[in-house]
Design a protein around this motif. Structure first.
Motif, short mmCIF file in Angstrom:
data_model
loop_
_atom_site.label_atom_id
_atom_site.label_comp_id
_atom_site.label_asym_id
_atom_site.label_seq_id
_atom_site.Cartn_x
_atom_site.Cartn_y
_atom_site.Cartn_z
N GLN A 47 0.94 -1.32 0.07
CA GLN A 47 -0.11 -0.09 0.08
C GLN A 47 0.83 1.22 0.02
O GLN A 47 0.49 2.41 -0.68
CB GLN A 47 -1.01 0.18 1.18
CG GLN A 47 -1.93 -1.10 1.18
CD GLN A 47 -3.11 -1.06 -0.16
OE1 GLN A 47 -3.52 0.25 -0.35
NE2 GLN A 47 -3.25 -2.11 -0.48
N ALA A 69 -10.65 4.89 -5.80
CA ALA A 69 -10.10 4.63 -4.45
C ALA A 69 -9.06 3.63 -4.26
O ALA A 69 -9.61 2.32 -5.21
CB ALA A 69 -11.21 4.30 -3.22
N VAL A 72 -8.19 -1.83 -0.41
CA VAL A 72 -7.87 -2.24 0.99
C VAL A 72 -7.87 -3.93 0.94
O VAL A 72 -9.04 -4.34 0.89
CB VAL A 72 -8.70 -1.56 1.86
CG1 VAL A 72 -7.70 -1.94 3.62
CG2 VAL A 72 -8.52 0.07 1.95
N MET A 99 0.47 10.26 4.22
CA MET A 99 -0.70 10.89 3.67
C MET A 99 -0.33 12.34 3.93
O MET A 99 -0.67 13.53 3.23
CB MET A 99 -2.01 10.42 4.04
CG MET A 99 -2.27 9.18 3.52
SD MET A 99 -3.92 8.29 4.15
CE MET A 99 -4.23 6.86 3.29
N ARG A 236 -9.51 13.02 2.50
CA ARG A 236 -10.49 11.96 2.56
C ARG A 236 -10.38 10.79 3.29
O ARG A 236 -10.98 10.29 4.40
CB ARG A 236 -11.42 11.64 1.40
CG ARG A 236 -12.60 10.65 1.47
CD ARG A 236 -13.26 10.23 0.32
NE ARG A 236 -13.46 11.41 -0.69
CZ ARG A 236 -13.15 11.47 -1.95
NH1 ARG A 236 -12.44 10.52 -2.36
NH2 ARG A 236 -13.46 12.42 -2.84
N ALA A 237 -9.45 10.17 2.94
CA ALA A 237 -8.53 9.09 3.81
C ALA A 237 -8.54 9.19 5.11
O ALA A 237 -8.85 8.37 5.92
CB ALA A 237 -7.50 8.35 2.94
N THR A 240 -11.77 9.84 7.15
CA THR A 240 -12.56 8.75 7.46
C THR A 240 -12.08 7.87 8.33
O THR A 240 -12.60 7.24 9.10
CB THR A 240 -12.93 7.89 6.19
OG1 THR A 240 -11.73 7.64 5.30
CG2 THR A 240 -13.92 8.61 5.02
N ALA A 241 -10.81 7.75 8.36
CA ALA A 241 -9.84 7.02 9.34
C ALA A 241 -10.21 7.55 10.85
O ALA A 241 -10.26 6.90 11.67
CB ALA A 241 -8.50 6.82 8.81
#
Length: 252
Positions: A47, A69, A72, A99, A236-237, A240-241
């Motif tokens: 990843q 996206a 995962v 990120m 966004r990642a 949301t995390a």
């Protein structure tokens, strides 16, 4: 698993790549934990490699289509031991650091240009949300936010004789405030939001650009802007995390 070879040993051996300790190969439980840890680390490396490769690519010459996206991959099997939780924490921390760093790099250190001009803008109001050590998308930032939402810039107007822009956003996805549908009457933010900012905050923004904004509690204007799908995807990642942890915090 013997007392001499516990789950923590299996994790550290997988991370460092060192040879297995004496007698470990005769411990079936230890070997199973070691293989599971190696599999999880391989997923994490893959990843991070995908993210690094995307960062290294030059921006396209034309407006790119929204990037799908990143998939995962699930862990090869459910983790049951405490050391596996530590590995999950390592993965989250590493991904979050990458990120956050990429958000700064792709914004040109806080001076981006709009996606519609061929570059991804990570304006983020010069990363104002990083002030005081609270980064946009973190649980602490979200706990103290009035509005975090994505939308489309439906109108961008310059006020006559100024460098000030009036930007109208049509909201398409609201992260905060979180309002259950059954309780949403009168509690949802207006689907259309209007903000007045200096053009240096969001250089090159145009009508039709996708936008992500963050507005602190007690404020009328965003302290964070991301313009362009590539930059928004990174932020966004993070959002949301962090939302589950943010629900457990109070602003203070």
């Amino acid at each position: 698993m013997s007392a001499e070879h516990d789950g923590a040993d299996a994790l550290m051996t997988a991370i460092t790549g060192e040879p297995l300790p004496p007698g470990a190969r005769a411990d079936a439980a230890f070997l199973a934990e070691h293989r599971a840890a190696e599999a999880d680390l391989a997923v994490l490396r893959e990843q991070l490699g995908v993210i690094g490769h995307a960062l290294a690519e030059p921006p396209p010459a034309t407006t790119p289509a929204p990037a799908p996206a990143l998939p995962v991959r699930p862990s090869p099997r459910p983790r049951r031991r405490a050391f596996s939780l530590a590995l999950g924490g390592l993965a989250v921390a590493a991904a979050a650091s990458v990120m956050a760093g990429m958000g700064w790099l792709m914004s040109g250190g806080g001076t981006g240009a709009a996606d519609s001009s061929g570059l991804d803008a990570g304006s983020s109001a010069e990363k104002q949300s990083d002030a005081g050590g609270v980064a946009f998308g973190s649980a602490r930032y979200l706990a103290c936010s009035r509005l975090v939402a994505e939308g489309e810039a439906t109108a961008v107007e310059r006020l006559p004789g100024t460098t000030t822009l009036r930007i109208t956003l049509s909201l398409t996805r609201v992260y905060l405030p979180e309002v259950p549908e059954e309780d949403a009457k009168g509690s949802k933010p207006d689907e259309e939001q209007v903000f007045v900012v200096d053009e240096n905050v969001v250089p090159g923004i145009r009508a039709g650009d996708p936008v992500l904004v963050g507005v602190p509690r007690g404020a009328d204007q965003p302290d964070f802007w991301a313009v362009g799908e590539r930059q928004i995807a990174l932020e966004r990642a993070m959002v949301t995390a962090s939302l589950p942890e943010a629900r457990e915090l109070t602003c203070g």
